[in-house]
Design a protein around this motif. Structure first.
Motif, PDB file in Angstrom:
ATOM      1  N   SER A  81       9.345  93.523  99.900  1.00  0.00           N
ATOM      2  CA  SER A  81       9.790  92.415 101.215  1.00  0.00           C
ATOM      3  C   SER A  81       9.777  93.092 102.428  1.00  0.00           C
ATOM      4  CB  SER A  81      11.200  91.677 100.947  1.00  0.00           C
ATOM      5  OG  SER A  81      11.982  93.085 100.610  1.00  0.00           O
ATOM      6  N   LEU A  82       9.190  94.504 102.102  1.00  0.00           N
ATOM      7  CA  LEU A  82       9.543  95.221 102.919  1.00  0.00           C
ATOM      8  C   LEU A  82       8.078  94.814 103.980  1.00  0.00           C
ATOM      9  CD1 LEU A  82      11.105  97.184 104.568  1.00  0.00           C
ATOM     10  CD2 LEU A  82       9.857  99.595 103.296  1.00  0.00           C
ATOM     11  N   LYS A  83       8.413  95.568 105.167  1.00  0.00           N
ATOM     12  CA  LYS A  83       7.227  95.072 106.007  1.00  0.00           C
ATOM     13  C   LYS A  83       6.263  97.121 105.824  1.00  0.00           C
ATOM     14  CE  LYS A  83       8.391  91.893 110.226  1.00  0.00           C
ATOM     15  NZ  LYS A  83       8.365  91.917 111.467  1.00  0.00           N
ATOM     16  N   PRO A  84       4.998  96.977 106.385  1.00  0.00           N
ATOM     17  CA  PRO A  84       4.286  97.926 106.313  1.00  0.00           C
ATOM     18  C   PRO A  84       4.613  98.652 107.219  1.00  0.00           C
ATOM     19  CG  PRO A  84       2.479  96.082 105.688  1.00  0.00           C
ATOM     20  CD  PRO A  84       3.469  95.404 106.427  1.00  0.00           C
ATOM     21  N   THR A  85       5.322  98.611 107.583  1.00  0.00           N
ATOM     22  CA  THR A  85       5.761  99.405 109.319  1.00  0.00           C
ATOM     23  C   THR A  85       7.447  99.677 109.039  1.00  0.00           C
ATOM     24  OG1 THR A  85       6.094  97.014 110.553  1.00  0.00           O
ATOM     25  CG2 THR A  85       3.828  99.259 110.713  1.00  0.00           C
ATOM     26  N   GLY A  86       7.752  99.502 107.635  1.00  0.00           N
ATOM     27  CA  GLY A  86       9.703  99.128 107.421  1.00  0.00           C
ATOM     28  C   GLY A  86      10.007 100.452 107.088  1.00  0.00           C
ATOM     29  N   SER A  87      11.379 100.550 107.171  1.00  0.00           N
ATOM     30  CA  SER A  87      11.917 101.472 106.526  1.00  0.00           C
ATOM     31  C   SER A  87      12.964 101.533 105.880  1.00  0.00           C
ATOM     32  CB  SER A  87      12.336 102.578 108.128  1.00  0.00           C
ATOM     33  OG  SER A  87      11.777 103.365 108.484  1.00  0.00           O
ATOM     34  N   VAL A  88      14.274 101.958 105.420  1.00  0.00           N
ATOM     35  CA  VAL A  88      14.862 102.289 104.635  1.00  0.00           C
ATOM     36  C   VAL A  88      15.640 103.739 104.715  1.00  0.00           C
ATOM     37  CG1 VAL A  88      15.212 102.336 101.999  1.00  0.00           C
ATOM     38  CG2 VAL A  88      13.292 101.222 102.469  1.00  0.00           C
ATOM     39  N   TRP A  89      16.639 103.453 104.893  1.00  0.00           N
ATOM     40  CA  TRP A  89      17.836 103.885 104.892  1.00  0.00           C
ATOM     41  C   TRP A  89      19.042 103.914 103.854  1.00  0.00           C
ATOM     42  CZ3 TRP A  89      17.913 107.606 108.452  1.00  0.00           C
ATOM     43  CH2 TRP A  89      17.613 108.529 109.720  1.00  0.00           C
ATOM     44  N   VAL A  90      19.245 105.384 103.596  1.00  0.00           N
ATOM     45  CA  VAL A  90      20.849 105.070 102.406  1.00  0.00           C
ATOM     46  C   VAL A  90      21.516 106.171 102.074  1.00  0.00           C
ATOM     47  CG1 VAL A  90      20.594 105.174  99.749  1.00  0.00           C
ATOM     48  CG2 VAL A  90      18.775 104.025 100.477  1.00  0.00           C
ATOM     49  N   ASN A  91      22.467 105.382 102.477  1.00  0.00           N
ATOM     50  CA  ASN A  91      23.434 106.665 102.442  1.00  0.00           C
ATOM     51  C   ASN A  91      24.114 106.924 101.093  1.00  0.00           C
ATOM     52  OD1 ASN A  91      27.085 106.006 103.269  1.00  0.00           O
ATOM     53  ND2 ASN A  91      26.312 108.042 103.396  1.00  0.00           N
ATOM     54  N   ILE A  92      24.007 107.639 101.030  1.00  0.00           N
ATOM     55  CA  ILE A  92      24.846 108.466  99.499  1.00  0.00           C
ATOM     56  C   ILE A  92      25.277 109.512  99.128  1.00  0.00           C
ATOM     57  CG2 ILE A  92      22.716 109.334  98.676  1.00  0.00           C
ATOM     58  CD1 ILE A  92      22.834 108.191  95.541  1.00  0.00           C
TER      59      ILE A  92
ATOM     60  N   SER B 224      34.268 118.839 100.189  1.00  0.00           N
ATOM     61  CA  SER B 224      33.335 118.177 100.129  1.00  0.00           C
ATOM     62  C   SER B 224      33.993 117.971 101.648  1.00  0.00           C
ATOM     63  CB  SER B 224      32.995 117.612 100.085  1.00  0.00           C
ATOM     64  OG  SER B 224      31.631 116.411 100.204  1.00  0.00           O
ATOM     65  N   ALA B 225      32.915 117.513 103.201  1.00  0.00           N
ATOM     66  CA  ALA B 225      32.408 116.867 104.312  1.00  0.00           C
ATOM     67  C   ALA B 225      31.606 116.176 104.693  1.00  0.00           C
ATOM     68  CB  ALA B 225      33.749 117.858 106.099  1.00  0.00           C
ATOM     69  N   HIS B 226      30.963 116.181 103.862  1.00  0.00           N
ATOM     70  CA  HIS B 226      29.437 115.535 104.686  1.00  0.00           C
ATOM     71  C   HIS B 226      28.555 114.275 103.833  1.00  0.00           C
ATOM     72  CE1 HIS B 226      27.544 118.355 101.823  1.00  0.00           C
ATOM     73  NE2 HIS B 226      26.714 117.915 101.241  1.00  0.00           N
ATOM     74  N   GLU B 227      27.776 113.766 103.632  1.00  0.00           N
ATOM     75  CA  GLU B 227      27.389 112.552 102.614  1.00  0.00           C
ATOM     76  C   GLU B 227      25.987 112.523 103.537  1.00  0.00           C
ATOM     77  OE1 GLU B 227      29.023 108.793 102.259  1.00  0.00           O
ATOM     78  OE2 GLU B 227      30.462 109.939 102.500  1.00  0.00           O
ATOM     79  N   HIS B 228      24.362 112.009 102.467  1.00  0.00           N
ATOM     80  CA  HIS B 228      23.554 112.502 102.747  1.00  0.00           C
ATOM     81  C   HIS B 228      22.898 110.725 103.465  1.00  0.00           C
ATOM     82  CE1 HIS B 228      22.359 115.920 101.512  1.00  0.00           C
ATOM     83  NE2 HIS B 228      23.433 116.261 100.657  1.00  0.00           N
ATOM     84  N   LEU B 229      22.041 111.415 104.367  1.00  0.00           N
ATOM     85  CA  LEU B 229      21.685 109.866 104.880  1.00  0.00           C
ATOM     86  C   LEU B 229      20.001 109.743 104.906  1.00  0.00           C
ATOM     87  CD1 LEU B 229      23.122 108.315 107.636  1.00  0.00           C
ATOM     88  CD2 LEU B 229      22.148 106.603 106.273  1.00  0.00           C
ATOM     89  N   PHE B 230      19.158 109.131 104.042  1.00  0.00           N
ATOM     90  CA  PHE B 230      17.817 109.122 103.514  1.00  0.00           C
ATOM     91  C   PHE B 230      16.734 108.216 104.344  1.00  0.00           C
ATOM     92  CE2 PHE B 230      19.443 111.137  99.471  1.00  0.00           C
ATOM     93  CZ  PHE B 230      19.299 112.776  99.748  1.00  0.00           C
ATOM     94  N   HIS B 231      15.850 109.219 104.641  1.00  0.00           N
ATOM     95  CA  HIS B 231      14.941 107.643 105.200  1.00  0.00           C
ATOM     96  C   HIS B 231      13.393 107.962 104.782  1.00  0.00           C
ATOM     97  CE1 HIS B 231      12.941 106.839 109.640  1.00  0.00           C
ATOM     98  NE2 HIS B 231      12.878 105.575 108.687  1.00  0.00           N
TER      99      HIS B 231
END
Length: 327
Positions: A121-132, A212-219
């Protein structure tokens, strides 16, 4: 064109036409109630500009869903082992819910299954950002019914999870890193690991480690068949300084869901990684914060949410942007 098939759709029209590409095309939000694994197939191919989401974290809470704590025993009785990961379909059919897997490896594998299902479903120019976020191992884990760790006065239950290998008492499990590497191994390109610094995290009782005072956002972006990845990105829309550490306070939740996505964290992701008038997908929409911020930013959005109470709250969040038919 419409990004969804006609069945099971709940469209909420947002009136933010001033932001849209043309005044006669106000942006819209659509909220589907159900499991993201099932709803992924409802998306049109190459229709989504940005997937932005915060999945359930491993081993922390059930979000009001019923979970079968004996799912590992069921798997062992069928000849499986702790190290073998069943498909999400098997796991769900046997009463398992995402985030309550007996090991982080099962959880990561199921997340990878979902993003592979969303990939078409993602366009070839698309992005995924995931907070975990991460968690520490404990043989007897304390499970909240709802909410992000450290926020919300929610009842807890306890469950036993299998020790072994890296799963040892007090071990920081590095779940975000395991997820990111697994994505890389499945032809996703990791562009940034943004550290979300949370300055207002509450005190913790432990005296033998830092809190712990941080989380990750992956692009992530799609790996092309040849050449280097090319995708939409507007660096002017990110935080001042354009650095990979951002400081945003943790927000208290609403509508029984205390794992609220802060607007100041997600707005720069939307405005930098989705063109105006484009389409944002949140497969774990919760109470609809991503959909609301997307609308405010002049982007269309689709949300999936399994919990019907949260889905109703997401629809209520759309009310300020809905057209007034009585004028």
């Amino acid at each position: 064109g419409n990004a969804l098939g006609a069945s099971g759709r709940h469209r909420v029209p947002f009136v933010t036409a001033a932001f849209a590409e043309t005044p006669d095309e106000p942006v819209t939000a659509e909220l589907l109630t159900g499991d993201a694994f099932d709803l992924a197939s409802a998306l049109q191919p190459a229709s989504v500009d940005l997937i932005l989401t915060s999945p359930p974290y491993w081993g922390l809470r059930t979000y009001g869903q019923d979970h079968n704590d004996s799912v590992l025993q069921d798997w062992l009785h069928e000849g499986g082992s702790v190290l073998d990961v069943p498909s999400y379909q098997w796991y769900r059919d046997h009463g398992g819910i995402l985030g309550m897997e007996p090991t982080p490896d099962w959880f990561v594998a199921h997340l990878i299954e979902l993003f592979n299902a969303l990939r078409p479903s993602l366009k070839p120019t698309g992005s995924v950002w995931v907070n975990i976020g991460d968690t520490y191992f404990s043989r007897w884990a304390s499970i909240r019914q709802d909410g992000r760790q450290g926020l919300g006065d929610n009842p807890r239950t306890r469950r036993r999870v299998p020790m072994g290998d890296y799963r040892q008492e007090k071990q920081l499990l590095l779940v975000p890193a395991r997820f990111a590497i697994a994505m890389q191994e499945r032809r996703w390109i990791l562009r940034n690991d943004v550290i979300w610094h949370k300055p207002n995290v509450p005190p913790r009782p432990e005296t033998d480690r830092l809190r712990s005072a941080h989380e990750h956002l992956f692009h992530f972006v799609l790996r092309p068949k040849e050449g280097r990845a090319k995708y939409y990105y507007n660096l002017d829309a990110v935080e001042p300084g354009a650095r990979d550490v951002v400081t945003v306070n943790v927000r208290s939740g609403s509508d029984g869901h205390s794992a609220t996505f802060p607007e100041d964290l997600i707005r720069p992701r939307i405005e930098s990684s989705c063109p105006p008038g484009g389409l944002v997908l949140d497969p774990f929409a919760g109470t609809g914060r991503t959909l609301a911020v997307a609308a405010q930013s002049g982007r269309n959005s689709i949300g999936f949410e399994l919990n019907t109470e949260y889905a109703d709250a997401a629809r209520r969040a759309a009310v300020p942007y809905m057209p007034r038919h009585d004028q």
